[in-house]
Design a protein around this motif. Structure first.
Motif, PDB file in Angstrom:
ATOM      1  N   TRP A 270      20.624 -36.614  -7.326  1.00 12.38           N
ATOM      2  CA  TRP A 270      19.719 -36.305  -6.205  1.00 12.38           C
ATOM      3  C   TRP A 270      18.764 -37.468  -5.953  1.00 12.38           C
ATOM      4  CZ3 TRP A 270      19.150 -31.781  -3.174  1.00 12.38           C
ATOM      5  CH2 TRP A 270      18.047 -31.787  -2.327  1.00 12.38           C
ATOM      6  N   ASP A 271      18.144 -37.978  -7.010  1.00 11.77           N
ATOM      7  CA  ASP A 271      17.177 -39.070  -6.859  1.00 11.77           C
ATOM      8  C   ASP A 271      17.842 -40.357  -6.374  1.00 11.77           C
ATOM      9  OD1 ASP A 271      15.104 -37.431  -7.665  1.00 11.77           O
ATOM     10  OD2 ASP A 271      15.212 -38.056  -9.766  1.00 11.77           O
ATOM     11  N   SER A 272      19.125 -40.528  -6.675  1.00 12.23           N
ATOM     12  CA  SER A 272      19.818 -41.751  -6.237  1.00 12.23           C
ATOM     13  C   SER A 272      20.004 -41.790  -4.732  1.00 12.23           C
ATOM     14  CB  SER A 272      21.185 -41.860  -6.931  1.00 12.23           C
ATOM     15  OG  SER A 272      22.098 -40.902  -6.410  1.00 12.23           O
ATOM     16  N   ASP A 274      17.684 -40.945  -2.544  1.00 10.73           N
ATOM     17  CA  ASP A 274      16.409 -41.318  -1.928  1.00 10.73           C
ATOM     18  C   ASP A 274      16.285 -40.671  -0.547  1.00 10.73           C
ATOM     19  OD1 ASP A 274      13.940 -42.519  -1.719  1.00 10.73           O
ATOM     20  OD2 ASP A 274      14.731 -44.348  -0.802  1.00 10.73           O
ATOM     21  N   ASP A 276      15.214 -39.201   2.776  1.00 17.16           N
ATOM     22  CA  ASP A 276      14.009 -39.270   3.606  1.00 17.16           C
ATOM     23  C   ASP A 276      13.916 -38.040   4.506  1.00 17.16           C
ATOM     24  OD1 ASP A 276      16.088 -39.841   5.260  1.00 17.16           O
ATOM     25  OD2 ASP A 276      15.134 -41.531   6.264  1.00 17.16           O
ATOM     26  N   LYS A 282      15.021 -30.236  -3.724  1.00 14.22           N
ATOM     27  CA  LYS A 282      15.660 -30.502  -5.005  1.00 14.22           C
ATOM     28  C   LYS A 282      15.554 -29.283  -5.923  1.00 14.22           C
ATOM     29  CE  LYS A 282      13.904 -33.677  -7.793  1.00 14.22           C
ATOM     30  NZ  LYS A 282      13.622 -35.033  -8.353  1.00 14.22           N
ATOM     31  N   LYS A 323       9.135 -34.990   2.038  1.00 13.01           N
ATOM     32  CA  LYS A 323       9.530 -34.477   0.734  1.00 13.01           C
ATOM     33  C   LYS A 323       8.578 -33.352   0.329  1.00 13.01           C
ATOM     34  CE  LYS A 323      11.576 -38.751  -1.062  1.00 13.01           C
ATOM     35  NZ  LYS A 323      12.889 -38.297  -1.434  1.00 13.01           N
ATOM     36  N   ASP A 327       9.835 -32.046  -5.126  1.00  9.56           N
ATOM     37  CA  ASP A 327      10.672 -33.238  -5.227  1.00  9.56           C
ATOM     38  C   ASP A 327       9.970 -34.379  -5.926  1.00  9.56           C
ATOM     39  OD1 ASP A 327      13.089 -32.407  -3.866  1.00  9.56           O
ATOM     40  OD2 ASP A 327      11.764 -32.140  -2.144  1.00  9.56           O
ATOM     41  N   TYR A 328       8.776 -34.166  -6.453  1.00  6.76           N
ATOM     42  CA  TYR A 328       8.070 -35.235  -7.148  1.00  6.76           C
ATOM     43  C   TYR A 328       7.970 -34.919  -8.632  1.00  6.76           C
ATOM     44  CZ  TYR A 328       6.935 -37.051  -2.580  1.00  6.76           C
ATOM     45  OH  TYR A 328       7.029 -37.569  -1.319  1.00  6.76           O
TER      46      TYR A 328
END
Length: 328
Positions: A270-272, A274, A276, A282, A323, A327-328
């Protein structure tokens, strides 16, 4: 294990929309198939012409003329060529041929061969040339790779160009890099459909190889894009959510790989991206992934995704681009 009975369209790097009608017909391919049938399957030239012309939608007359014109087959008796052909038979087989035609079977091998040649008892007036055997040897590897891994989904002409630039690489890496070209092209064009299909092909590739960690990587890429279709944000009503193939892949992998490993890789995948744009967060993606691993019924997951996200008029109006906290 997986249902691949439905047919996928073939994908082209050169022609993203309409592919020319004859683009799937490669002279190299049908020449190789023809030579393979005669040389390795021991079929007659006439039979090979019929089968290959039917496979490629060619007329038998065209295929025969092409093979003669390019000198892959010869129709004149050439002592050296015929001598090579006759070596394929042992002495016992040659004697059987002579006996069948009522001719003497006595004498040494040389006399038996001369009797065969003089009476033109082997084959017909056409036979494979030395050029055919050289062609077969030089093209065998690339045709084998294409037929084994790529022929159902891609065009040989593009693969052949790719192969010429990458033939020094390990055989196992060539199809992987070729499919990744298509995946990168789908990302460049922001084509959801092409991205999903090509990742599906890669997932199936690693399934057949028994490499389940790599299979998981591509299955999760499809999962993330399935539930969060960022390139279809204006057409969410056309999005059906998680594909059945991805659901099946993930439930299968749950038996092969630990659940924690699957979830950890999910966060990494998921993080790969990125992202927008976010449609399904997530965290929600994690919750639906747990439902899959817990074998929640596929139709219920789809129904829930559709009601909460893809049929949500308010969401479609907002077109989320921020986001979320999760998601952080």
């Amino acid at each position: 294990m997986f249902d691949n009975s439905h047919s996928f369209e073939k994908f082209s790097l050169e022609y993203p929309n309409k592919v020319p009608e004859d683009y799937n017909i490669s002279k190299m391919q049908f020449t190789f198939d023809f030579i393979y049938r005669v040389l390795k399957l021991d079929e007659s030239i006439d039979d090979a012409v019929k089968i290959v012309s039917d496979d490629y939608g060619l007329s038998e007359e065209y295929l025969m003329d092409y093979m003669l014109e390019e000198r892959y087959i010869l129709n004149k008796m050439n002592k050296n060529e015929f001598s090579n052909q006759i070596k394929r038979y042992n002495t016992k087989s040659l004697k059987k041929i002579l006996k069948k035609h009522g001719l003497k079977t006595s004498g040494k091998r040389e006399k038996i061969e001369k009797r065969i040649i003089d009476n033109k008892l082997i084959g017909n007036s056409y036979y494979l040339s030395s050029k055919s055997k050289i062609f077969y040897k030089n093209k065998k590897r690339r045709i084998k790779i294409f037929n084994k891994y790529l022929s159902s989904y891609y065009y040989f002409r593009e693969f052949n160009e790719f192969y010429m630039d990458n033939y020094r690489k390990k055989e196992a890496n060539i199809p992987i890099e070729f499919i990744n070209l298509h995946i990168n092209k789908a990302v460049e064009e922001k084509s959801h459909r092409r991205y999903i299909y090509n990742n599906h092909f890669m997932t199936e590739h690693f399934y057949k190889k028994g490499n389940y960690r790599k299979m998981l990587e591509y299955a999760l890429k499809n999962y993330c894009m399935n539930i969060n279709p960022i390139w279809k944000i204006d057409k969410l009503n056309e999005h059906f959510g998680l594909s059945r193939e991805t659901y099946d892949h993930l439930t299968f992998l749950e038996e092969q790989i630990s659940r924690n490993s699957i979830i950890n890789m999910y966060y990494w995948i998921w993080d790969s991206f990125d992202f927008d744009k976010i449609i399904v967060s997530k965290y929600d993606g994690y919750r639906y992934l747990k439902d899959i691993l817990n074998l929640k019924e596929y139709s219920k997951i789809i129904h829930d995704l559709n009601n909460r996200f893809y049929s949500n008029e308010e969401l479609k109006i907002k077109k989320i681009t921020q986001k979320t906290l999760f998601d952080y």
